[in-house]
Design an enzyme around this catalytic site. Structure first.
Site, mmCIF file in Angstrom:
data_model
loop_
_atom_site.group_PDB
_atom_site.id
_atom_site.type_symbol
_atom_site.label_atom_id
_atom_site.label_comp_id
_atom_site.label_asym_id
_atom_site.label_seq_id
_atom_site.Cartn_x
_atom_site.Cartn_y
_atom_site.Cartn_z
ATOM 1 N N PRO A 34 -15.450 -6.003 1.703
ATOM 2 C CA PRO A 34 -14.991 -5.292 0.510
ATOM 3 C C PRO A 34 -15.290 -3.795 0.589
ATOM 4 O O PRO A 34 -16.327 -3.386 1.111
ATOM 5 C CB PRO A 34 -15.800 -5.938 -0.619
ATOM 6 N N TYR B 142 0.381 7.174 -3.425
ATOM 7 C CA TYR B 142 0.809 5.825 -3.795
ATOM 8 C C TYR B 142 1.433 5.752 -5.191
ATOM 9 O O TYR B 142 1.755 4.662 -5.645
ATOM 10 C CB TYR B 142 -0.385 4.847 -3.799
ATOM 11 N N CYS C 233 -0.711 24.365 -5.161
ATOM 12 C CA CYS C 233 0.612 24.994 -5.246
ATOM 13 C C CYS C 233 1.706 23.991 -4.929
ATOM 14 O O CYS C 233 2.438 24.143 -3.944
ATOM 15 C CB CYS C 233 0.674 26.186 -4.313
ATOM 16 N N GLU C 234 1.785 22.933 -5.707
ATOM 17 C CA GLU C 234 2.799 21.893 -5.527
ATOM 18 C C GLU C 234 3.100 21.315 -6.896
ATOM 19 O O GLU C 234 2.173 20.989 -7.638
ATOM 20 C CB GLU C 234 2.238 20.700 -4.730
HETATM 21 C C1 PLP Z 1 -9.690 -0.882 4.275
HETATM 22 C C2 PLP Z 1 -10.225 -2.114 4.897
HETATM 23 C C3 PLP Z 1 -11.067 -2.938 4.169
HETATM 24 C C4 PLP Z 1 -11.452 -2.681 2.736
HETATM 25 O O1 PLP Z 1 -10.369 -2.729 1.868
HETATM 26 P P1 PLP Z 1 -10.624 -2.547 0.299
HETATM 27 O O2 PLP Z 1 -9.266 -2.689 -0.271
HETATM 28 O O3 PLP Z 1 -11.198 -1.202 0.087
HETATM 29 O O4 PLP Z 1 -11.548 -3.631 -0.131
HETATM 30 C C5 PLP Z 1 -11.593 -4.048 4.806
HETATM 31 N N1 PLP Z 1 -11.279 -4.332 6.082
HETATM 32 C C6 PLP Z 1 -10.461 -3.552 6.813
HETATM 33 C C7 PLP Z 1 -10.185 -3.900 8.225
HETATM 34 C C8 PLP Z 1 -9.906 -2.422 6.245
HETATM 35 O O5 PLP Z 1 -9.075 -1.672 6.962
#
Ligand code: PLP
Length: 424
Positions: free
Chosen positions: A282, A325, A352-353
């Protein structure tokens, strides 16, 4: 709209009788006065509580914090202190982890294009394992072994062919992905056979990560079941199910807790061989709602019949997520945190956008004035870590608050910092 919802705020956020919000026992007005604006304010109790929750849910040495979500020396120490391993995806992230005193044996090396130097650095430091992404990387590991480096423990990153409900830039488990060995076209099995037969790696497990900010539990359980079947078939000792748990950014959004996520994930691994260990990674769910960003209002421009623009002293350089996003955020006034939010404004930065928008339509209390503070909650993940120096805006400091103390863990960049790399 009423005052900002509690579930978007750090755990220790409270609103005093005077309407002023405090986090970690520190008034946000005092924090802004002491450290200036913009500033990232992290609730240290909240960070520790989420780490603790994850370890309680998945077990000791099973939770790997995805450092890219938010990473500084202090965060590396905190996560390590709470018993998490660290997922680093570049030599730079590994450097910061080691600099913080985290042993390499608590780090896991990731990345879809690790250079020879990054692989050498990871092996020489002695990372816990490397998550191998592709055949070219297996070639590089062969070459390093031929040069005399030991065979690292490796997991293979598998693309299970699962599409998830999230922004396409952060969906990573579908067949059409730059990441991993595709399960569907036979690459996963080819890689496993090669790794098993190879003397240059110690093949210990398989890995998947299907995407980020994923809310649908079925997406996780679907991928987990596919990975369980693969792990059983290959008889590997380790299975990593990635990160990706979504978090609520807006009033109407609600996300599963880490504990709820673990219940679903672990239920989906019921059929797994008893001896195979399950890991998770996580990132966002540990840090996102731990922080708020404080800004000062610089200009207010009403355009009758159109909208009101409120410019703050940061923008896309401290939070690129809205631009990248189209992500939504809420805003509130730390000085009047109980007030109903009745006015719609567009909250923009100082770059500046025209695209430098933090919140397309933010609801705030009536009577906002130049010089007031505005805060955006849930800015603890992928804000500071994705920040830039665009327009030579100096990057904000990071302050950890806890028990009435505000601790500067990253200082504000200075103008001198802006030219420290310039050689001519
Ligand atoms: C970014 C990533 C995570 C964590 O993703 P979250 O959405 O921030 O929990 C875990 N494993 C890998 C390989 C990632 O690239």
């Amino acid at each position: 709209m009423s005052a900002i919802a509690k579930h978007l705020l750090p755990d220790t956020a409270v609103i005093g009788a005077d309407g002023v919000m405090s986090i970690g026992g520190c008034s946000l007005l005092d924090v802004a006065k002491q450290f200036g604006t913009p500033v990232f304010v992290y609730d240290e109790e909240h960070l520790r509580a989420r780490c603790h929750e994850a370890v309680a849910a998945f077990g000791e040495q099973r939770v790997i914090y995805a450092t890219k979500a938010f990473f500084t020396t202090a965060m590396a120490k905190l996560a390590h202190d709470e018993g998490l391993l660290l997922d680093v995806a570049t030599g730079g992230e590994l450097f910061v982890a080691l600099h913080a005193g985290v042993p390499a044996s608590s780090c896991v090396m990731h990345g879809n294009n690790k250079s020879v130097d990054e692989l050498r650095m990871a092996i020489e430091a002695g990372v816990r394992h490397i998550v191998v992404d592709n055949f070219d990387e297996l070639d590089r590991l062969d070459a390093l072994h031929a040069q005399g480096l030991p065979a690292p423990r490796v997991q293979l990153r598998i693309t299970p062919g699962v599409s998830v409900h999230t922004h396409e830039y952060i969906a990573t488990g579908q067949n059409d992905s730059k990441f991993g060995f595709n399960l569907g076209n036979g690459d996963a099995h080819k890689a496993a056979a090669r790794a098993r037969a190879s003397a240059s790696v110690d093949f210990v497990g398989v890995h998947c990560h299907i995407g980020s900010n994923v809310f649908a539990v079925e997406n996780f359980t679907h991928a987990a079941k596919i990975m369980v079947d693969l792990a059983n078939e290959l008889e590997v000792d380790e299975l990593t199910l990635g990160g990706g748990l979504g978090v609520a950014y807006l009033e109407g959004e609600h996300a599963s807790s880490i504990t709820e996520w673990s219940v679903h994930l672990l239920a989906a691994t019921q059929e797994l061989r008893r001896t195979t260990k399950v890991f998770v990674e996580p990132g966002r769910s540990i840090v996102a709602s731990a922080a708020v960003t404080l800004y000062q209002v610089g200009t207010i421009k009403p355009i009758p019949g159109v909208r009101t623009y409120v410019s703050v002293d940061g923008g896309m350089s401290d939070n690129p997520r809205p631009v990248m996003y189209g992500s939504g955020y809420e805003a509130f006034m730390p000085a009047r945190a109980n007030a109903d939010r009745t006015e719609a404004i567009r909250m923009v930065g100082k770059h500046c956008e025209s695209g430098d928008v933090l919140i397309n339509e933010a609801m705030i209390p009536a009577g906002l004035q130049v010089g007031d503070l505005l805060a955006t909650p849930v800015t603890g993940a992928y804000g500071h870590s994705m920040g830039s120096n665009y327009n030579k805006v100096t990057r904000p400091p990071v302050v950890f608050v806890r028990n009435g103390e505000a601790r500067l863990v990253v200082r504000r960049e200075t103008y001198e910092d802006l030219v420290r790399l310039d050689m001519a």
